[in-house]
Scaffold this motif. Structure first.
Motif, PDB file in Angstrom:
ATOM      1  N   LEU B  62       1.091  -1.438  -0.651  1.00  0.00           N
ATOM      2  CA  LEU B  62      -0.023   0.158  -0.304  1.00  0.00           C
ATOM      3  C   LEU B  62       1.481   1.143   0.459  1.00  0.00           C
ATOM      4  N   LEU B  64       0.439   5.537   0.133  1.00  0.00           N
ATOM      5  CA  LEU B  64      -0.189   6.853   0.389  1.00  0.00           C
ATOM      6  C   LEU B  64       0.581   7.712   0.686  1.00  0.00           C
ATOM      7  N   PHE B  65      -0.570   9.258   0.283  1.00  0.00           N
ATOM      8  CA  PHE B  65      -0.158   9.997   0.538  1.00  0.00           C
ATOM      9  C   PHE B  65      -0.894  11.007   1.416  1.00  0.00           C
ATOM     10  N   GLU B  66      -0.957  12.241   1.965  1.00  0.00           N
ATOM     11  CA  GLU B  66      -1.871  13.053   2.770  1.00  0.00           C
ATOM     12  C   GLU B  66      -1.445  12.342   4.063  1.00  0.00           C
ATOM     13  N   ALA B  69      -4.415  10.747   5.752  1.00  0.00           N
ATOM     14  CA  ALA B  69      -5.232   9.982   5.408  1.00  0.00           C
ATOM     15  C   ALA B  69      -3.651   8.931   6.152  1.00  0.00           C
ATOM     16  N   TYR B  73      -4.999   6.203   8.730  1.00  0.00           N
ATOM     17  CA  TYR B  73      -4.934   4.199   8.082  1.00  0.00           C
ATOM     18  C   TYR B  73      -3.954   3.482   9.220  1.00  0.00           C
TER      19      TYR B  73
END
Lengths: 218, 208
Positions: B62, B64-66, B69, B73
């Protein structure tokens, strides 16, 4: 029919209020829209501020809970009614949820600021007979273009922002984009980008959003 | 290592993510992104964060950015260890989400601008400073009332609603802006509390 327990306070023309309305309609959750007379500063009066301490719209009530911040209200609705109306608005597993959160944050942090300034400058300011700030418009148009370039790329390999399904991440973009595309001369920011244009045309013709636009134009 | 964080030390958004990993006792590998050589604008990094910003985050397959967020997670995936960062009860979670949005929409806007001015990243004369200090003061007035009734923003316990504030507050407390926090007794107590958490102190001592 009994009065629905869900109450939304604020005018449908407000972008934040319309974000909540479209979520309620997508979820098939009955609600009562309570008008707030902003011209008479009703939103700054003690009774209203008790619900929304920043004196802004919307405020939201459901059974015993009072909420504010449109994106928080949308998440609450999607979590409370996962199987009602449009399913999967906030994901059905942790990985999808993470992707939705990621694009919801992108909307908040990257899309919302420039699109809000443009919406205010180009639509609301003339309506309120306020002077427009040309430098601010130019600056924010440039910022929005950069964001839409990222979206163009993303939507070339993904039907919706977070994946193959319509989610809160797409929904959150409806209010500002509606004004920019339909009520200002900046539509081509969206329509000149093939994938963004395709995505906008899909999400904006969803029945729930069309209903909200009707409420705005009423 | 499964969990990787890409960024640089001194980035608020990076710290936000690292704070959540420390609160959850999750081991991670830190990979420094060379901002000076524009590494964050090159294809390899853009594949991780298309906005060309730090942090980017990986956990196994996985990406992800931000930061906000990523913290969510982490809070959900590692729910069974460390500090409870997302409340489980649906009503409490909804209230927590409200205050996370307040941080995102209101606190961050005002505090971030003041940080940029203080760091000389943005030209700001006294009028701009006064404008944003007023915005921040209005937010802190609401916080003062909230924290009079609750020890933390979401209720009785420290959650992401408080954690998301740590980086900007930590920075601003070493500037003149600290007087806005210190002049409000409940805000002051809350600030002292969240900045003295063991996880935060460990993070302050972290060096890649």
């Amino acid at each position: 029919m009994a009065t629905p327990p869900v109450k939304v306070y604020g005018p449908p023309l407000s972008t934040a209020v319309s974000r909540v309305l479209v979520c309620l309609l997508e979820k098939d959750v009955p609600f009562q829209l309570v008008p707030v007379n902003m011209a008479k500063m009703e939103h700054k009066k003690p009774d209203y501020v008790k619900m929304q301490p920043f004196g802004q719209v919307p405020a939201f009530q459901d059974d015993d809970i009072t909420l504010f911040e449109s994106r928080a209200i949308c998440r609450y609705l999607a979590e409370k009614y996962p199987n009602k109306g449009t399913a999967g608005l906030f994901g059905t597993n942790p990985l999808v949820k993470a992707s939705i959160d990621q694009w919801l944050e992108a909307e908040s942090q990257s899309f919302n600021p420039p699109s809000s300034v443009l919406t205010f400058q180009l639509f609301f300011a003339p309506l309120m007979k306020l002077k427009q700030d040309e430098a601010l418009i130019k600056q924010n148009e440039a910022k929005l273009e950069k964001v839409l370039d990222v979206y163009e790329n993303r939507l070339g390999s993904s039907r919706y922002l977070a994946g193959d399904e319509f989610t809160l991440a797409d929904l959150s973009h409806l209010p500002n984009t509606q004004f920019l595309v339909e009520k200002t001369d900046k539509a081509e920011l969206f329509t000149s980008r093939k994938n963004v244009g395709r995505w906008w045309s899909e999400i904006s013709t969803r029945p729930a959003w069309k209903k909200v636009v009707e409420m705005q134009n009423a | 290592m499964a969990v990787k964080v890409y960024g640089f030390i001194g980035s608020n958004a990076v710290y936000r993510v690292l704070a959540s990993l420390y609160e959850k006792n999750v081991d991670f590998e830190f990979i420094t992104v060379n901002m000076v050589s524009r590494e964050h604008k090159r294809p390899l990094f853009l594949a991780r964060n298309p906005f060309g910003q730090v942090p980017a985050f990986e956990d196994g397959d996985l990406t992800l950015f931000e930061s906000r967020a990523i913290t969510k997670y982490v809070a959900r995936k590692y729910a069974d260890q460390g500090t409870e960062l997302i409340l489980k009860d649906p009503i409490q979670m909804a209230i927590q989400t409200v205050w996370m949005e307040v941080e995102n929409q209101k606190f961050d806007r005002a505090s971030w601008k003041l940080m940029e001015i203080a760091m000389g990243r943005v030209r700001g004369g006294p009028e701009l400073v006064a404008e944003y200090e007023k915005k921040l003061s209005d937010v802190l007035d609401v916080y003062e009332a909230r924290l009079k009734e609750n020890k933390y923003l979401a209720g009785d316990g420290f959650t992401l609603a408080d954690l998301h504030h740590q980086p900007n507050i930590y920075f601003l407390m070493s500037t003149r802006v600290k007087r806005l926090f210190e002049s409000r007794p409940h805000v002051r107590a809350w600030v002292a509390d969240i900045l003295s958490r063991p996880a935060w102190l460990k993070l302050m001592a972290f060096s890649p």
